[in-house]
Design a protein around this motif. Sequence first.
Motif, PDB file in Angstrom:
ATOM      1  N   LYS A 259       0.771  -1.200  -0.077  1.00 56.51           N
ATOM      2  CA  LYS A 259      -0.036   0.056  -0.121  1.00 56.51           C
ATOM      3  C   LYS A 259       0.772   1.298   0.042  1.00 56.51           C
ATOM      4  O   LYS A 259       0.429   2.040  -0.756  1.00 56.51           O
ATOM      5  CB  LYS A 259      -1.147   0.034   1.120  1.00 56.51           C
ATOM      6  CG  LYS A 259      -2.005   0.929   0.927  1.00 56.51           C
ATOM      7  CD  LYS A 259      -3.216   0.729   1.920  1.00 56.51           C
ATOM      8  CE  LYS A 259      -4.281   1.918   1.746  1.00 56.51           C
ATOM      9  NZ  LYS A 259      -5.558   1.592   2.608  1.00 56.51           N
ATOM     10  N   TYR A 262       1.369   2.459  -3.461  1.00 56.92           N
ATOM     11  CA  TYR A 262       0.195   2.685  -4.324  1.00 56.92           C
ATOM     12  C   TYR A 262       0.000   3.797  -5.083  1.00 56.92           C
ATOM     13  O   TYR A 262      -0.195   4.222  -6.303  1.00 56.92           O
ATOM     14  CB  TYR A 262      -1.193   2.195  -3.803  1.00 56.92           C
ATOM     15  CG  TYR A 262      -2.272   2.452  -4.661  1.00 56.92           C
ATOM     16  CD1 TYR A 262      -2.803   1.420  -5.347  1.00 56.92           C
ATOM     17  CD2 TYR A 262      -3.225   3.615  -4.442  1.00 56.92           C
ATOM     18  CE1 TYR A 262      -3.913   1.750  -6.169  1.00 56.92           C
ATOM     19  CE2 TYR A 262      -4.151   3.993  -5.103  1.00 56.92           C
ATOM     20  CZ  TYR A 262      -4.928   3.055  -5.845  1.00 56.92           C
ATOM     21  OH  TYR A 262      -5.836   3.147  -6.953  1.00 56.92           O
ATOM     22  N   ALA A 263       0.129   4.889  -4.416  1.00 59.45           N
ATOM     23  CA  ALA A 263      -0.004   6.237  -4.755  1.00 59.45           C
ATOM     24  C   ALA A 263       0.922   6.682  -6.077  1.00 59.45           C
ATOM     25  O   ALA A 263       0.426   7.249  -6.866  1.00 59.45           O
ATOM     26  CB  ALA A 263       0.123   7.472  -3.754  1.00 59.45           C
ATOM     27  N   ASP A 264       2.295   6.126  -5.884  1.00 55.02           N
ATOM     28  CA  ASP A 264       3.320   6.464  -6.792  1.00 55.02           C
ATOM     29  C   ASP A 264       3.090   5.427  -8.216  1.00 55.02           C
ATOM     30  O   ASP A 264       3.577   5.682  -9.315  1.00 55.02           O
ATOM     31  CB  ASP A 264       4.716   6.092  -6.345  1.00 55.02           C
ATOM     32  CG  ASP A 264       5.015   7.243  -5.519  1.00 55.02           C
ATOM     33  OD1 ASP A 264       4.344   8.456  -5.485  1.00 55.02           O
ATOM     34  OD2 ASP A 264       6.020   7.092  -4.475  1.00 55.02           O
ATOM     35  N   LYS A 266      -0.163   3.891  -9.062  1.00 54.12           N
ATOM     36  CA  LYS A 266      -1.832   3.669  -9.469  1.00 54.12           C
ATOM     37  C   LYS A 266      -1.825   3.817 -10.802  1.00 54.12           C
ATOM     38  O   LYS A 266      -2.948   3.517 -11.346  1.00 54.12           O
ATOM     39  CB  LYS A 266      -2.678   4.588  -8.768  1.00 54.12           C
ATOM     40  CG  LYS A 266      -2.614   6.058  -8.867  1.00 54.12           C
ATOM     41  CD  LYS A 266      -3.364   6.696  -7.927  1.00 54.12           C
ATOM     42  CE  LYS A 266      -3.218   8.151  -8.181  1.00 54.12           C
ATOM     43  NZ  LYS A 266      -4.084   8.907  -7.080  1.00 54.12           N
ATOM     44  N   GLU A 292      -9.499  -1.668  -4.903  1.00 51.89           N
ATOM     45  CA  GLU A 292      -9.109  -0.275  -5.303  1.00 51.89           C
ATOM     46  C   GLU A 292      -7.895  -0.637  -6.308  1.00 51.89           C
ATOM     47  O   GLU A 292      -7.833   0.384  -7.494  1.00 51.89           O
ATOM     48  CB  GLU A 292      -8.351   0.122  -4.118  1.00 51.89           C
ATOM     49  CG  GLU A 292      -7.884   1.776  -4.123  1.00 51.89           C
ATOM     50  CD  GLU A 292      -7.279   2.489  -3.197  1.00 51.89           C
ATOM     51  OE1 GLU A 292      -7.115   3.799  -3.210  1.00 51.89           O
ATOM     52  OE2 GLU A 292      -6.801   1.730  -1.993  1.00 51.89           O
TER      53      GLU A 292
END
Length: 469
Positions: A259, A262-264, A266, A292
């Motif tokens: 997790k 994830y932001a980097d 997605k 997600e």
Amino acid sequence: MVYKTEISINNKMKKYILFMLMAFVGFTAIAQDTDDDDEDDNNPEACQNKWGSDSVTTAKKLSLFNQYYQEKKYVEAFPYWKYLFDNAPCIQKRITYSGPYIIKKVLREEEYKPRFKGLVDTLLLCHDKRIEFFGQEGYVLGKKADDMAKLSPANREEALAIFSKSLKLQGDKTKYDVPKDYVYAGVKQYKKKELSLDSLFMILDEVTPIIDANIVTYTAAGASVKDSLKGVKWLSTQDAVIGMMKPYLDCDKLEELKKPYYADNKTNVAWLKATVKLLDRGGCDSKAFYLECSEALFTLEPSTDAALSLAKAFGKQGDDTKAVSYYTKAADLAPTDEAKYEIWIKLAKTAKNNKQYSTVRDYARKALAINPNSGEAYILIGDAYAASASSCGTGDLGRGGVYLVAVDKYYKAKNVDPSVAKDAQDQINKYSSYFPGKEDAFFKGINNGDSYSVGCWIGETTTVRTIGG
């Protein structure tokens, strides 16, 4: 003069005999020196002196080695093999191809155990020499990595690097046992606290696409017997890998591991694919993080498989609206009519379980548009009608009139699809017993053979049949 001539003839004969011996020895094992797993990439320049510095001794040793080898007396063959490996390693492929196997046999003998480390070094050198003389680098490196990991644990970190190189070179041509050997070595290293959990998962990420690709190839419909057997081996490899990794595939740990990135990532399709597969294997397909990642992947790369996975996941969560939405998307994206048909049938069954009976018919009709002879689709419609008898039995014949149209669908299923004949007949027998009574129908001015319409959402017309008629 005569004496000198005789000596000259004898020398010629010796050379001739030696030549014939060399030719015979080389020929006796040539058929067994091939390797079925890959094509050779011979390097003639690497083998410039095939017979070594003493061709006579080499010929004798080779003859004795082949004799013992063919009799499967590997320990007895070892001294002759060792001479050949040291002095004429490319005299036959068998010397480097079978060297590791022979050494492993020898290592079981008490007399050789004091020489264990040196013999293991020789075994590993065998793999290097095989590559040098005969190519097949990627394939042979897989063997070398496994031998190094198991026989020389102190060098397991190096073995893991060799495994990785083997997979990069071989790709989907990797032999079925290499991925599980690689994971096994990684797990061993992790248990010794010499490999991080993240690195262990990276190994899993490396082997998973290769396993998946080979399972698809060798378990496809219409595969030959030979390919099907390979498919069984690859399925066994998959089971072994999942079994070894299962203790570490805890959803909370996996989410903790993935997790933060994830932001980097997605919008990174490769990362999302690997993460979704990993979470799926960990049984995390009902978790919010899995959904997600899966929805992000579907947005970037819509596919039938991704839509189906999401549909099943949302179904587990009880979100039927999203589940149906993704099932519908899966059907729209399906590459073949057969795949579309299966999805519509699945949706019809889901609607039936949710008591959405008019929707059952909608999806079943979509399936029938693809396969008009689907008995399964007709049975689903019949079941939807029968289940609606209470709510739709408002006509003159009441529920009995609804059962008439339900049975019509069961008869249709039986007529178009012999594979469902028994199931259809069971339903016919069950619901025929609920047909309207003859006297009840007569008092309402309805007789056997009359046309009768069922209203409600059903909107079907049938022929009247009565009990006792």
